[in-house]
Design an enzyme around this catalytic site. Structure first.
Site, PDB file in Angstrom:
ATOM      1  N   HIS A  38     -33.763   8.650 -43.170  1.00  0.00           N
ATOM      2  CA  HIS A  38     -33.725   7.679 -42.086  1.00  0.00           C
ATOM      3  C   HIS A  38     -34.498   8.170 -40.863  1.00  0.00           C
ATOM      4  CE1 HIS A  38     -31.165   5.221 -39.075  1.00  0.00           C
ATOM      5  NE2 HIS A  38     -32.050   4.416 -39.644  1.00  0.00           N
ATOM      6  N   ARG A  39     -35.676   7.589 -40.663  1.00  0.00           N
ATOM      7  CA  ARG A  39     -36.576   8.028 -39.581  1.00  0.00           C
ATOM      8  C   ARG A  39     -36.970   9.496 -39.787  1.00  0.00           C
ATOM      9  NH1 ARG A  39     -32.858   5.427 -34.678  1.00  0.00           N
ATOM     10  NH2 ARG A  39     -32.282   3.556 -35.845  1.00  0.00           N
ATOM     11  N   GLU A  65     -38.313   6.991 -44.422  1.00  0.00           N
ATOM     12  CA  GLU A  65     -38.214   5.657 -43.825  1.00  0.00           C
ATOM     13  C   GLU A  65     -38.981   5.599 -42.514  1.00  0.00           C
ATOM     14  OE1 GLU A  65     -35.930   2.506 -41.328  1.00  0.00           O
ATOM     15  OE2 GLU A  65     -35.883   4.679 -41.052  1.00  0.00           O
ATOM     16  N   ASP A  67     -39.943   2.983 -39.273  1.00  0.00           N
ATOM     17  CA  ASP A  67     -39.849   1.734 -38.508  1.00  0.00           C
ATOM     18  C   ASP A  67     -41.182   1.497 -37.819  1.00  0.00           C
ATOM     19  OD1 ASP A  67     -36.858   0.921 -38.493  1.00  0.00           O
ATOM     20  OD2 ASP A  67     -36.799   3.059 -37.991  1.00  0.00           O
ATOM     21  N   HIS A  80     -38.641   3.035 -33.670  1.00  0.00           N
ATOM     22  CA  HIS A  80     -37.547   2.109 -33.962  1.00  0.00           C
ATOM     23  C   HIS A  80     -37.298   1.137 -32.816  1.00  0.00           C
ATOM     24  CE1 HIS A  80     -33.321   0.775 -33.888  1.00  0.00           C
ATOM     25  NE2 HIS A  80     -33.496   0.639 -35.190  1.00  0.00           N
ATOM     26  N   GLU A 132     -40.063  -0.434 -42.575  1.00  0.00           N
ATOM     27  CA  GLU A 132     -39.437  -1.629 -41.995  1.00  0.00           C
ATOM     28  C   GLU A 132     -40.418  -2.380 -41.104  1.00  0.00           C
ATOM     29  OE1 GLU A 132     -35.723  -3.092 -39.167  1.00  0.00           O
ATOM     30  OE2 GLU A 132     -35.636  -1.123 -40.125  1.00  0.00           O
ATOM     31  N   GLN A 164     -38.861  -3.343 -46.057  1.00  0.00           N
ATOM     32  CA  GLN A 164     -37.620  -4.003 -45.668  1.00  0.00           C
ATOM     33  C   GLN A 164     -37.788  -4.679 -44.314  1.00  0.00           C
ATOM     34  OE1 GLN A 164     -34.371  -1.361 -44.742  1.00  0.00           O
ATOM     35  NE2 GLN A 164     -35.620  -0.024 -43.457  1.00  0.00           N
TER      36      GLN A 164
END
Length: 271
Positions: A38-39, A65, A67, A80, A132, A164
């Site tokens: 995550h990030r 991941e 963003d 993000h 994302e 996503q």
């Protein structure tokens, strides 16, 4: 004679019990959710920096991941929040800043904010990407075509990319641009509470699954989604250690981890 029959029945029951336990153990040992950094390894290094992504790769995460936000001059950067305030030493909306101004900021430990292109240049097809997309502050789609062009430019295999978004429009736009893309629809709490067969069928038409905050996930919801042949990817809000055990029990298909090494260790202890 009666004692012999009783003894045989006991043996059969014991064998059945052992078989059941073995089956359950085998089922769990086969379970291996995707580990999505995550990030990057954002609990260990500054989020969305090369330090964070490198650590995630070292920790053997299945995906990193990313963003995405778009600068005022049209560059895709890993960020993000809609502002740079929380994660850098600067202030302001990303979409109102030029790339030059964003790159001048310290994103932690002397790191700069990477662009999507820089990330692809660094890792190429050596890693798997979980990206994302999002609408801009006016609700417009601004990054889908550009992102797919970059992925094509750097020859990233489609099977190494999951895209996503909370934006249904973005998911549909990506699907229209390339129906072979692997897509995941992020869901908010109200979406989860209202999920029905029609919603799940519509999601199933173009995506492989849904992304849901772990804190609102219940086993019945996971079962409902699985029954519609969709995957469940769980994410956290800084509360990974609070919910991970439950997510593993629910056998979600993917877990967004701020600390992939922690998750790997947790899974190894379960085997």
């Amino acid at each position: 004679m009666r004692q012999s029959i009783t003894f045989l029945l006991v043996c059969v029951l014991l064998l059945a019990g052992c078989s059941s336990i073995h089956t359950e153990a085998a089922h769990y040992s086969d379970y291996s959710p995707l580990i999505i950094a995550h990030r990057g390894a954002s609990a260990v290094e500054p989020e969305h920096t090369f330090l964070s992504y490198d650590q995630a790769v070292e920790d053997e995460a299945d995906y990193i991941e990313i963003d995405l936000r778009r600068t005022v001059d049209g560059e895709l950067v890993a960020m993000h929040d809609d502002t740079v305030d929380r994660t850098t030493d600067g202030t302001g909306l990303v979409e109102e800043l030029t790339l030059k101004k964003v790159k001048a900021l310290d994103a932690g430990e002397g790191q700069t904010v990477p662009t999507m292109e820089e990330i692809l240049e660094r890792y190429g097809s050596e890693v798997h990407y979980y990206i994302e997309t999002r609408e801009d502050d006016e609700g417009e789609l601004v990054m889908e075509e550009q992102l797919l062009q970059l992925l094509e430019q750097y020859a990233i295999p489609k099977e190494q990319v999951i895209l996503q978004s909370f934006s249904k429009d973005s998911i549909h736009a990506l699907h229209e641009l390339n129906p072979e893309l692997t897509l995941v629809q992020l869901l908010k709490k109200k979406d989860v509470e209202q999920l029905d067969r029609e919603d799940l069928q519509a999601i199933n038409d173009i995506t492989i699954g849904v992304g849901i905050y772990a804190g609102i996930l219940e086993e019945s919801v996971v079962d409902l989604i699985h029954n519609h042949e969709l995957e469940v990817h769980a994410y956290y809000r800084g509360d990974e250690r609070e919910w991970t055990e439950e997510m593993l029990q629910f056998e979600v298909d993917g877990i967004f981890s701020d600390d992939p090494a922690f998750l790997v260790n947790k899974m190894e202890k379960k085997e």
